[in-house]
Design an enzyme around this catalytic site. Structure first.
Site, PDB file in Angstrom:
ATOM      1  CG  ASP A 174      -1.729   1.028   1.601  1.00  0.00           C
ATOM      2  OD1 ASP A 174      -2.230   1.619  -0.042  1.00  0.00           O
ATOM      3  OD2 ASP A 174      -2.325   1.535   2.390  1.00  0.00           O
ATOM      4  CG  ASP A 372      -3.537   4.779  -3.577  1.00  0.00           C
ATOM      5  OD1 ASP A 372      -2.473   4.379  -3.298  1.00  0.00           O
ATOM      6  OD2 ASP A 372      -4.862   5.044  -2.886  1.00  0.00           O
TER       7      ASP A 372
END
Ligand SMILES: *[C@@H]1O[C@H](CO)[C@@H](O)[C@H](O)[C@H]1NC(C)=O
Ligand SMILES: *[C@@H]1O[C@H](CO)[C@@H](O)[C@H](O)[C@H]1NC(C)=O
Length: 492
Positions: A174, A372
């Protein structure tokens, strides 16, 4: 004499036309299928292999058992400071429980909406925090919980070794958070994971951190009992992890190991991490995994999220040659994410009339474009999204429009396409004249197994996000020392 000449002239003409036709078809097919790199920037259309995409959606469910999770990390480090671990689509590790591809898509998109809501929520909080000088409370970080149906979570898992003796774990990656953690015995609550749950007392290298340690004080939310540091991290979709904050030795396949890396040892882990043992936080802050191992850079390539192939997550390696290098942008009000300086978008070779200012980080910290790994669908602020969607649809005349699907408003029925179809090319333009040309499969994705494909972009209120569908099959390198991002299509 004259009458005999006519057929031969006719023949010559016929062969000449035939020759032209052959020449034309050769040129045409090479135009479509094998354009050299240089010319690609002006390419107006790209071929989408519809049949292969639909076949892939069926393959996801045809496997009766996932491959055994004993894949050894591919490590061929030419430089001893380069660390490399294998990176797998979640679906190749954990068999989806969904009945069909449509149900899988719905759950992925529900997760994705929750993540984007949570990013917007955190952004609002951090802006109001700087205004009111108020401390963030744990309850602030919990945005509404999504329905239990949402079981899609982080789609990519890295194979990372921990402790002594080394045990390998599949861990979610992440770029939007810092704290790395894994589920730990004894469990107050642990969700199901594919590897046995880590037992810190079985590792000679695990140590808890004291409450006065730098790492403990860097946590956004910490606690303390008997001078033992506790961490608490939540992910906005209702999932959270809570436990002891400690240090452990991390091993990267055969490429080496680093000791004393701060990791959370989670005894209470609730939510939808679906099979992974925990998470590797690749964010910007001092607690993030790259900061902990003092990496100057990291890179990953996200293979197709429905494939059973793998690629690598690397630290300290140099970007592949020919990478598009773009500057990272820093948002002082929201220093969690990696931002880039997007200045424009093209469709079918023509630049859209979008003001570059809609992509810039505002003085209040809103806006901007982040990259992201955990967001699936690219989000754009409404003026950019609407212009992109309308222009794509205008050029996609050969595609049969159909109703929207979940967060997608632009979908096509390609069930009657036997094999391939041409779709308009979408490219991102960055400052410095750099162009990232997306492939057709980064723009149109199947949402079921019946030939429904959707334009994989969506509008967002305040922030733009380049998501994983658009990053697929492209190596993204984050040079943390020089503050640059490298984009290398086809360099998995
Ligand atoms: C290994 O990487 C470091 C840092 O990037 C560099 O200074 C060094 O020259 C490299 N060594 C080799 C053998 O490539
Ligand atoms: C897919 O599964 C869902 C529920 O899991 C079901 O409602 C739906 O009818 C299925 N669709 C197809 C095409 O089989």
């Amino acid at each position: 004499m004259a009458p005999t000449k006519t057929p031969s002239t006719f023949n010559a003409l016929f062969f000449f036309l035939f020759f032209i036709l052959i020449l034309f078809s050769i040129c045409h097919s090479s135009l479509v299928y094998s354009l050299p790199q240089k010319q690609e920037e002006n390419q107006q259309f790209q071929v989408l292999n519809v049949a292969a995409s639909i076949h892939k959606t069926l393959q996801v469910f045809s496997k009766t058992t996932p491959p055994s999770p004993t894949i050894t990390a591919a490590a061929s480090a030419a430089n001893s400071s380069v660390f490399s671990v294998s990176l797998h689509p979640r679906i190749s590790v954990v068999k989806p429980h969904h009945q069909n591809y449509s149900a899988l898509t719905i759950s992925r998109l529900a997760y994705d909406s929750a993540r984007v809501n949570s990013i917007n929520h955190k952004l609002q909080l951090s802006i109001s925090q700087t205004v009111h000088q108020r401390l963030i409370q744990p309850e602030d970080l919990q945005s509404p919980v999504t329905s239990g149906e949402s079981q899609g979570t982080f789609e990519y898992l890295a194979r990372v070794g921990l402790g002594r003796p080394v045990k390998e774990f599949f861990m979610s990656i992440d770029t939007g958070s810092d704290v790395s953690w894994l589920q730990c015995q004894p469990c107050d609550f642990c969700y199901q994971q594919s590897d046995p749950i880590f037992n810190p007392s079985g590792s000679s290298t695990f140590n808890t951190l004291s409450c006065s340690s730098r790492e403990c004080n860097s946590l956004k939310i910490n606690g303390c009992t008997d001078d033992m540091c506790h961490y608490y991290v939540s992910y906005g979709d209702g999932s959270f992890t809570h436990g002891d904050f400690g240090t452990e030795t991390v091993t990267f396949g055969r490429s080496g190991s680093v000791s004393n890396v701060a990791v959370g040892c989670g005894h209470d882990n609730e939510g939808l991490f679906s099979g992974s043992a925990g998470l590797i936080g690749l964010g910007v802050g001092s607690l993030s995994f790259p900061s902990q191992i003092k990496a100057t850079s990291f890179s990953y390539c996200l293979v197709d999220m429905d494939s059973h192939s793998s690629s690598t997550l690397e630290f300290n390696s140099t970007p592949p040659s020919g990478s598009i290098i773009i500057p990272m942008v820093y948002n002082p009000k929201f220093d969690i994410y990696f931002y880039v300086d997007l200045v424009g978008i093209s469709v079918a070779g023509a630049k859209l009339p979008i003001q570059p200012s809609v992509f810039q980080v505002g003085s209040d910290g809103t806006g901007g474009v982040m990259v992201d790994s955990g967001t699936i669908v690219t989000r754009l602020v409404p003026p950019a999204y609407e212009s992109l969607r309308d222009t794509f649809a205008k050029h996609a005349k050969n595609l049969h429009p159909t109703s929207g699907y979940s967060l997608f408003d632009t979908c096509y029925d390609l069930s009657s396409i036997p094999d391939e179809v041409e779709v308009p090319t979408v490219s991102f333009h960055f400052s410095g004249g750099k162009t990232w040309l997306l492939k057709s499969k980064n723009c149109l994705i199947p949402v079921d197994s019946r030939g429904k494909f959707c334009f994989a972009f969506a509008p967002s209120d305040s922030i733009s996000i380049i998501g994983s569908i658009q990053q697929q099959e492209t190596r993204i390198s984050y040079d943390l020392a020089k503050k640059l991002i490298g984009v290398s299509p086809d360099k998995c």
